[in-house]
Design an enzyme around this catalytic site. Structure first.
Site, PDB file in Angstrom:
ATOM      1  N   LYS A  79     -29.783   4.986 -16.751  1.00 39.81           N
ATOM      2  CA  LYS A  79     -30.832   4.329 -17.535  1.00 39.81           C
ATOM      3  C   LYS A  79     -30.429   4.283 -19.014  1.00 39.81           C
ATOM      4  CE  LYS A  79     -34.312   5.555 -14.152  1.00 39.81           C
ATOM      5  NZ  LYS A  79     -35.439   6.380 -13.721  1.00 39.81           N
ATOM      6  N   ASP A 102     -42.588   2.610 -16.061  1.00 38.58           N
ATOM      7  CA  ASP A 102     -42.363   2.833 -14.627  1.00 38.58           C
ATOM      8  C   ASP A 102     -43.456   2.185 -13.773  1.00 38.58           C
ATOM      9  OD1 ASP A 102     -40.088   4.194 -13.692  1.00 38.58           O
ATOM     10  OD2 ASP A 102     -40.805   6.119 -14.471  1.00 38.58           O
ATOM     11  N   GLN A 115     -38.680  11.311 -15.660  1.00 43.36           N
ATOM     12  CA  GLN A 115     -37.914  11.240 -14.419  1.00 43.36           C
ATOM     13  C   GLN A 115     -38.526  12.156 -13.360  1.00 43.36           C
ATOM     14  OE1 GLN A 115     -35.519   9.036 -13.896  1.00 43.36           O
ATOM     15  NE2 GLN A 115     -35.103   9.727 -11.835  1.00 43.36           N
TER      16      GLN A 115
HETATM   17  N1  GUN Z   1     -37.196   9.190  -9.426  1.00 51.92           N
HETATM   18  C1  GUN Z   1     -36.735   8.383  -8.436  1.00 51.92           C
HETATM   19  N2  GUN Z   1     -37.011   7.089  -8.722  1.00 51.92           N
HETATM   20  C2  GUN Z   1     -37.652   7.091  -9.909  1.00 51.92           C
HETATM   21  C3  GUN Z   1     -38.192   6.045 -10.727  1.00 51.92           C
HETATM   22  O1  GUN Z   1     -38.139   4.856 -10.422  1.00 51.92           O
HETATM   23  N3  GUN Z   1     -38.783   6.461 -11.888  1.00 51.92           N
HETATM   24  C4  GUN Z   1     -38.861   7.773 -12.239  1.00 51.92           C
HETATM   25  N4  GUN Z   1     -39.470   8.069 -13.374  1.00 51.92           N
HETATM   26  N5  GUN Z   1     -38.387   8.746 -11.497  1.00 51.92           N
HETATM   27  C5  GUN Z   1     -37.775   8.395 -10.343  1.00 51.92           C
END
Ligand code: GUN
Length: 278
Positions: A52, A119, A96
């Site tokens: 990211k 998200d 996350q």
């Molecule tokens: N953990 C696994 N997929 C995601 C996601 O799309 N966003 C976040 N914040 N955590 C994750």
């Protein structure tokens, strides 16, 4: 043979569009900024967070990384989110997942300002999707809609079957397909006669989390198949929830793993970050 839906190419296209918008915002004096919070050092999370940050750097989005120790208390995490909610120079906040067990995930997600929830996990954004209002949409299902649209696959009027009912993929996926005027069925682990249902699908979205579970006998001739799964097989090679070799000859279009849905998630996160600053 099925047409391959190229998630790598389509995600690259979306990232280029984001890059242009970020440059324009910069000219207007707006620096798009994403705060990324990771608690603990789950190895998979570290890889995702790294990807990211890399995507942000490529597009020109400023990323603020908060790498907090495993012992961080819920109060400390909520205080950090509160501070970021209040900062005018921060447009997006991403925590996350998964979080350590002593932290209440729901409470954390509920604390993020919905206007910064890139998200799309906050109940206000989920509710907005449900009733057709504007808001952030969960990145993986939003990416799947882009894969379909940019591959000229019509959704309106089609029989769409989603296997999986998670808050992050299955449920928002069903709502998005409905918004596009698909006829939507959601199947899950307790569904009886799964094959009977999946064989009706013109568009089959598979998010079960079981390697290669979907074989040709689950799929109608000419269907479009989207595979959300990602696993390592016995030879350490990546595979999806769909048995690609068995299913692909019967589809009109299919996503590969890797290079299908995977790259779309980050592309849509970048899209949401740009939207949060626009
Ligand atoms: N953990 C696994 N997929 C995601 C996601 O799309 N966003 C976040 N914040 N955590 C994750």
């Amino acid at each position: 043979m099925a047409k391959l839906i190229d998630g790598k190419a389509i995600s690259a296209q979306i990232k280029e569009e984001c890059k242009e918008r970020v440059a324009k915002l910069k000219e207007e004096g707006i620096e798009v900024t994403l705060a990324v919070i990771q608690v603990g050092n789950d190895p998979a999370s570290t890889v995702y967070v790294g990807n990211k940050k890399k995507a942000c750097a490529y597009i020109g989005i400023r990323s603020l990384a908060y790498e907090l120790p495993e012992e961080t208390t819920q109060e400390e995490l909520l205080a950090l989110i509160g501070e970021l909610n209040g900062r005018k120079d921060v447009n997006g906040i991403l925590v996350q997942l998964p979080l350590p067990k002593h932290i209440d995930e729901e409470k954390v997600l509920d604390t993020i300002d919905p206007a910064k929830d890139v998200d799309g996990f906050h109940p206000q954004n989920v509710g907005a999707l449900c009733i057709g209002k504007k808001g952030f949409v969960s990145c993986t299902p939003a990416g799947i809609i882009q894969l379909l649209k940019r591959s000229d696959i019509e959704i309106a009027g089609k029989e769409c079957v989603v296997i999986g009912r998670s808050n992050i993929v299955g449920k928002p996926m069903a709502l998005l397909l409905l918004r596009e005027n698909g006829t939507v069925t959601v199947a899950h682990s307790r569904t009886r006669d799964l094959k009977e249902i999946t064989k009706r699908a013109d568009i089959l979205i598979v998010a079960i989390g079981k390697p290669k579970m979907i074989t040709a006998d689950y799929v109608k001739e000419g269907a479009v198949v989207i595979d959300v799964g990602i696993h390592r097989n016995e030879n350490n090679k990546l595979c999806g929830d769909v048995d690609f070799e068995s299913v692909a000859p019967h589809c009109s279009a299919i996503t590969p793993v890797p290079g299908g849905v995977g790259p779309m998630t980050i592309a849509m996160l970048m899209h949401n970050c740009v939207e949060s600053a626009s």
